[in-house]
Design an enzyme around this catalytic site. Structure first.
Site, PDB file in Angstrom:
ATOM      1  N   LYS A 261      -1.808  -1.560  -3.701  1.00 42.64           N
ATOM      2  CA  LYS A 261      -2.764  -0.454  -3.701  1.00 42.64           C
ATOM      3  C   LYS A 261      -1.936   0.804  -3.901  1.00 42.64           C
ATOM      4  CE  LYS A 261      -6.016   2.162  -0.837  1.00 42.64           C
ATOM      5  NZ  LYS A 261      -6.650   2.316   0.494  1.00 42.64           N
TER       6      LYS A 261
ATOM      7  N   TYR B 149       0.858  -1.190   0.000  1.00 41.22           N
ATOM      8  CA  TYR B 149       0.000   0.000   0.000  1.00 41.22           C
ATOM      9  C   TYR B 149       0.890   1.234   0.000  1.00 41.22           C
ATOM     10  CZ  TYR B 149      -3.565   3.306   1.817  1.00 41.22           C
ATOM     11  OH  TYR B 149      -4.404   4.375   2.014  1.00 41.22           O
TER      12      TYR B 149
END
Length: 298
Positions: A167, A139
Site C-alpha cells: 500500500k 504499507y
C-alpha cells in the site's frame, strides 16, 4: 489494463472502527458496516488499519475487532488485518495471534516515530514475514511514519515469498513504475491515496486501499472495476464526482472527517473517536457536507 485478478485488487476499504459513547468498539455498528461493503461490491476490507484507529486500540482490542470482522464477513469478502507496529516484537505478536484466523492478508505499516534506516525496515518486515504464512502487504505512508520505504528496499522485500504487495500512500504515482521495476510486475501495487488512486491504476496499479470507500463504497467499487477493465474514461467520470471527497476527507486528520461523514449518512450511530483524536470541528463540517452533496450522497 489488468487481464487477471491478483490476490488483492480493486476497491479495498480502510474501514473505520465504530465506537459507542463509552469509547468502546461498537460491534453492532461494525456488523452493519461489513454488510454495507458486501452489498456495495467492495473487493476487500482492511480491519484496524490507520483509519480503523489501530494506534489507540490495545492488542487485545485489535485482535477481537479483526476476529469479529471475520465473523461478520463469513467468507463473503476478504479481510485484511492491520498488524503493524513500530516495535517489531509487537507486530510479530499481533501477526502470530491471527495465524489460524482465516484473514486473507496482513497490512503492516512502516515503523513510525523511531525512524529506522532502510536496512532496519528490511529486517523488520522480514522478521514479521518469517513468523507466518499469511500474505503480507507493506504499507508506506511517510507523512505519518516519518520514514519512506524506498522502491529499492521494496524490491529486496519482494524476494520473500509471502510479501506480496504494497500500500503506497506517498501520492507519488511515479512509484508505480519504480516499484514494479524493482519488485516485478506480479508484485501488487495498491494506492493508499484516494486523490491519485485512479491515476496509479492507469499506470499499472491494481487497486486502492481507500478512505473514501467508507462512505461511497458502490461508486469506488464501480470506478475500480472500470479501471481494471481498462475503461478509464468511464472511471474518470466517477472519480470526478468524488474528487472533493478525496480531498476534504483530509481537512482534519484521518479518520476524523470520514467518521463524521459516516455518522452524517447514518452508517454509524456516533462519530466518536478515541483521544487524542476528537470529533470533527464545527467549522469543518460545512465543507464535508458540501463534498457529500457534490458526490450525490446527500
Amino acid at each position: 489494463m489488468t487481464t487477471h485478478r491478483p490476490l488483492f485488487y480493486g476497491s479495498i476499504t480502510a474501514l473505520i472502527t465504530p465506537m459507542n459513547n463509552h469509547g468502546e468498539v461498537d460491534f453492532n455498528a461494525l456488523k452493519k458496516l461489513v454488510e454495507y461493503h458486501i452489498v456495495s461490491g467492495t473487493h476487500a476490507i482492511v480491519s484496524v488499519g490507520t483509519t480503523g484507529e489501530s494506534a489507540t486500540l490495545s492488542i487485545a482490542e485489535n485482535v477481537k475487532t479483526i476476529l469479529k470482522t471475520l465473523e461478520f464477513a463469513d467468507g463473503r469478502i476478504p479481510i485484511i488485518a492491520g498488524t503493524g507496529a513500530n516495535a517489531t516484537s509487537e507486530a510479530i505478536t499481533m501477526t502470530k495471534l491471527l495465524n489460524d484466523s482465516g484473514v486473507a492478508g496482513c497490512l503492516s505499516v512502516v515503523p513510525y516515530y523511531n525512524k529506522p534506516t532502510q536496512e532496519g525496515m528490511y529486517q523488520h518486515f522480514k522478521a514479521i514475514a518469517e513468523c507466518t504464512d499469511i500474505p503480507q502487504i507493506l504499507y508506506n505512508v511517510p507523512s505519518r511514519t516519518g520514514s519512506d520505504l524506498l522502491p529499492e528496499t521494496v524490491g529486496r522485500l519482494s524476494q520473500i515469498a509471502n510479501i506480496v504487495g504494497i500500500k503506497e500512500a506517498t501520492g507519488d504515482v511515479s512509484r508505480v513504475a519504480k516499484i514494479k521495476q524493482m519488485a516485478g510486475e506480479d508484485f501488487i501495487f495498491l494506492s493508499g491515496d484516494d486523490a491519485t488512486g485512479l491515476e496509479s491504476m492507469k499506470l499499472g496499479g491494481q487497486g486502492v486501499i481507500s478512505v473514501t470507500n467508507n462512505i461511497a463504497a458502490a461508486d469506488m467499487a464501480k470506478m475500480c472495476e472500470l479501471a481494471l477493465a481498462g475503461k478509464f474514461d468511464e472511471a474518470e467520470i466517477i472519480n470526478d464526482k468524488l474528487r472533493a471527497l478525496h480531498k476534504d476527507l483530509f481537512i482534519e486528520s484521518n479518520p476524523i472527517p470520514v467518521k463524521w461523514a459516516a455518522y452524517k449518512l447514518g452508517l454509524v450511530p456516533d462519530p466518536i473517536l478515541r483521544l487524542p483524536l476528537t470529533t470533527l470541528s464545527e467549522q469543518a463540517q460545512p465543507k464535508i457536507i458540501n463534498a457529500l452533496k457534490n458526490a450525490g450522497l446527500l
